[in-house]
Design an enzyme around this catalytic site. Structure first.
Site, PDB file in Angstrom:
ATOM      1  CB  CYS A 339       0.491  -0.465   2.246  1.00  0.00           C
ATOM      2  SG  CYS A 339       1.291  -0.313   0.642  1.00  0.00           S
ATOM      3  CG  HIS A 466      -0.686   4.099   2.734  1.00  0.00           C
ATOM      4  ND1 HIS A 466       0.104   3.783   3.801  1.00  0.00           N
ATOM      5  CD2 HIS A 466      -0.081   3.582   1.639  1.00  0.00           C
ATOM      6  CE1 HIS A 466       1.161   3.107   3.378  1.00  0.00           C
ATOM      7  NE2 HIS A 466       1.080   2.977   2.071  1.00  0.00           N
ATOM      8  CD  GLU A 468      -1.860   5.457   6.337  1.00  0.00           C
ATOM      9  OE1 GLU A 468      -2.814   4.719   6.017  1.00  0.00           O
ATOM     10  OE2 GLU A 468      -0.671   5.168   6.118  1.00  0.00           O
TER      11      GLU A 468
HETATM   12  N1  GLN Z   1       6.893  -2.516   0.405  1.00  0.00           N
HETATM   13  C1  GLN Z   1       5.580  -2.728  -0.101  1.00  0.00           C
HETATM   14  C2  GLN Z   1       5.453  -2.296  -1.563  1.00  0.00           C
HETATM   15  O1  GLN Z   1       6.281  -1.593  -2.064  1.00  0.00           O
HETATM   16  C3  GLN Z   1       4.559  -1.981   0.745  1.00  0.00           C
HETATM   17  C4  GLN Z   1       4.702  -0.497   0.661  1.00  0.00           C
HETATM   18  C5  GLN Z   1       3.942   0.215   1.757  1.00  0.00           C
HETATM   19  O2  GLN Z   1       3.556  -0.376   2.750  1.00  0.00           O
HETATM   20  N2  GLN Z   1       3.735   1.497   1.597  1.00  0.00           N
HETATM   21  O3  GLN Z   1       4.499  -2.676  -2.200  1.00  0.00           O
END
Ligand code: GLN
Length: 546
Positions: A339, A466, A468
């Protein structure tokens, strides 16, 4: 629907979560279909805004949630006062019944048993409405449909090693005072409970000795389901739930193999996780020590076999993460960006490979002249007004011959969970690709970039989702497996030999010269004598061998 409620007493951090999931696992291996609910008794309406320092990282599921406040805002209480009893307690019960009916195993119809883990410790003010609701609920679903497992602590106080039952007695008394009666006691202790200790607990807590299990310290977490099985916890639970005749003996070979393999592993892979650390910015002392901390952080990064930049929000620590991504890219060190970690890799690439020195994400600099990561809200039917792209979305592989597609088993698409607002600027994608950064996975519109790869690198992958959240003991997330394999120099061989999931095995040499092995492939265990399939990674106490 049958319910198993797992509560915790005496102190927090006893391992209620591990106990609840291990119970689910053992019941599942008895042939039952299981679902689960985790209740965290806090007042936040949007748990997603909580800092991971509070209660750990927010765990994202495929779908979203709903709250009492929302119901009030929709006017469903007709202007009446909203009270803990009955409004909140009713809402909790309705919510449990509704969520319990949603199958999570991909099969038709609801599961047989729902395991509910109630966070917090008995006696906390926060959990009172939940306890009250669950007391009403146990009455409402009736005997034979509700089993309460209370996880408690039996401390060993002195050198003689005497096991103390008083804390557990007190916490069971607290539970009873709130209208709940435990059926099973799961006692955390360093050693197995002595028989006389069990008897004492049985007498004071009114739980049959056969229903008292000890979760004593073991060498690894995979042994917990085996402990439950050995002590016949499943039989006690099935009896309370009147399910004895529907269940078979649990089959946990896969877990025996996993636990054994785990204990025989000796080599360490070092993965540096580059995140933001509270201590460094929040206290005066650490400001003084910052140069030392900076040096120490670089040293541990340089000593790592692989680098992971996880998700995150806000601009704190971003500069350091960019430096880590640069280091990984330039030194051919395996890198996985999740992300924010993917967005960081994109910003780094734009700045240092494409020489766009002011490239940035608009999250960190809303006025940047080179916005390579931009705010991209997604209209969502389930999350009105929310700007976060949350939950399961599909990613299609655009390039078949890339590491991530191979790791996922050469599929054409994957469903993974998201939690973000910002994304790679689609207008800059051709520029990036010309410079060598490939966007190998995209959403169905082709506008949202989901997976990046640097084909010339040993392992440089970033995912907007994600991975995970869908990683399981029997099915570790392919992108993590890839990172570990690359970091331990085994990626190429693994992709070559085992296109359909790698095989791991524990090897035991017998005195007659032959050996047996328990092979784990994609989570299935097989026993073999004197033979291992091609491409097996085996452990025999002297490390892992290919
Ligand atoms: N802050 C970034 C976004 O909002 C990444 C979010 C995250 O890593 N979950 O896109």
């Amino acid at each position: 629907m049958k319910y198993v409620l797992v509560t915790g007493g005496v102190v927090s951090g006893l391992g209620k979560g591990v106990t609840a999931s291990s119970i689910g696992l053992v019941l599942k291996s008895c042939g039952l279909r299981i679902t689960s609910i985790k209740i965290d008794p806090y007042l936040n309406t949007d748990a997603g805004t909580m800092s991971p320092f509070e209660h750990g990282e927010v765990f994202v599921l495929d779908d979203g949630g709903e709250s009492v406040l929302e119901k009030e805002r929709k006017g469903e209480y007709l202007g009446k006062t909203v009270q803990v009893v009955p409004h909140i307690t009713n809402a909790i019960q309705e919510w449990i019944e509704r969520v319990a009916m949603v199958p999570v195993d991909g099969k038709e119809g609801p599961a047989d048993v729902c395991v509910i883990e109630l966070g917090g410790t008995i006696g906390d003010i926060e959990s009172m409405p939940f306890i009250e609701a669950l007391g009403q609920f146990s009455y409402h679903v009736g005997p034979g449909n509700f089993c309460l497992v209370h996880v408690s602590l039996v401390p060993v106080l002195n050198v003689v090693g005497e096991q103390k039952t008083k804390p557990t007695q007190h916490s069971v008394r607290g539970l009873r005072g709130l209208g709940l009666t435990p059926n099973i006691l799961a006692c955390r202790s360093t050693k197995e409970l002595e028989d006389n200790v069990k008897e004492k607990l049985s007498q004071f807590c009114h739980v049959p000795a056969a229903n008292i299990v000890t979760l004593y310290d073991v060498s690894n977490i995979w042994r917990i389901p085996l402990l439950l099985q050995d002590q016949k916890a499943h039989e006690a639970i099935l009896k309370v739930l009147n399910l004895e005749s529907f269940a078979r003996e649990p089959k946990l070979d896969e877990w025996v193999a996993r636990a054994t393999i785990f204990d025989s592993l000796t080599d360490t892979v070092r993965i540096a996780m580059v995140g933001k650390y509270n201590g460094l910015s929040d206290s005066y002392l650490s400001v003084l020590k910052a140069p030392d901390a900076y040096k120490a952080a670089w040293n541990s990064l340089k000593g790592a076999d692989g680098i992971l930049v996880p998700g995150g929000f806000g601009d704190r620590g971003v500069q350091g993460k960019i430096l880590a991504a640069k280091y990984a890219r330039e030194r051919n060190v395996p890198y996985l960006g999740i992300c924010l970690g993917m967005q960081i890799a994109v910003v780094e690439f734009a700045r240092h490979v494409m020489n766009l020195s002011d490239a940035n994400s608009t999250e960190f600099d809303p006025d940047t002249k080179t916005p390579c990561v931009v705010f991209m809200p997604e209209g969502s039917k389930t999350h009105m007004g929310g700007t976060m792209r949350l939950g399961s979305r599909r990613t299609f592989f655009k390039v078949a011959d890339c590491k991530s597609a191979k790791l996922y088993g050469n599929v054409t698409y994957v469903d993974e969970r998201h939690r973000h607002r910002y994304e790679v600027n689609p207008d800059m994608v051709p520029e990036f690709e010309n410079a060598g950064l490939k966007f190998v996975g995209r959403d169905d519109t082709g506008k949202r970039m989901e997976i990046i790869e640097l084909p010339s690198h040993r392992y440089f992958i970033g995912a907007q989702f994600h991975p995970e959240f869908k990683s399981r003991p029997s099915k570790p997330s392919p992108l993590f497996v890839g990172l570990i394999a690359a970091a331990s120099g085994q990626l190429d061989k693994m992709l070559q030999d085992c296109p359909n999931g790698h095989v791991v095995s524990a090897k035991h040499h017998l005195s007659n010269g032959s050996y047996t092995s328990t092979v784990l492939q994609n989570g299935h265990a097989k026993k073999l004598v004197n033979g291992l399939p091609n491409g097996t990674y085996y452990a025999n106490g002297n490390g892992v061998h290919a």
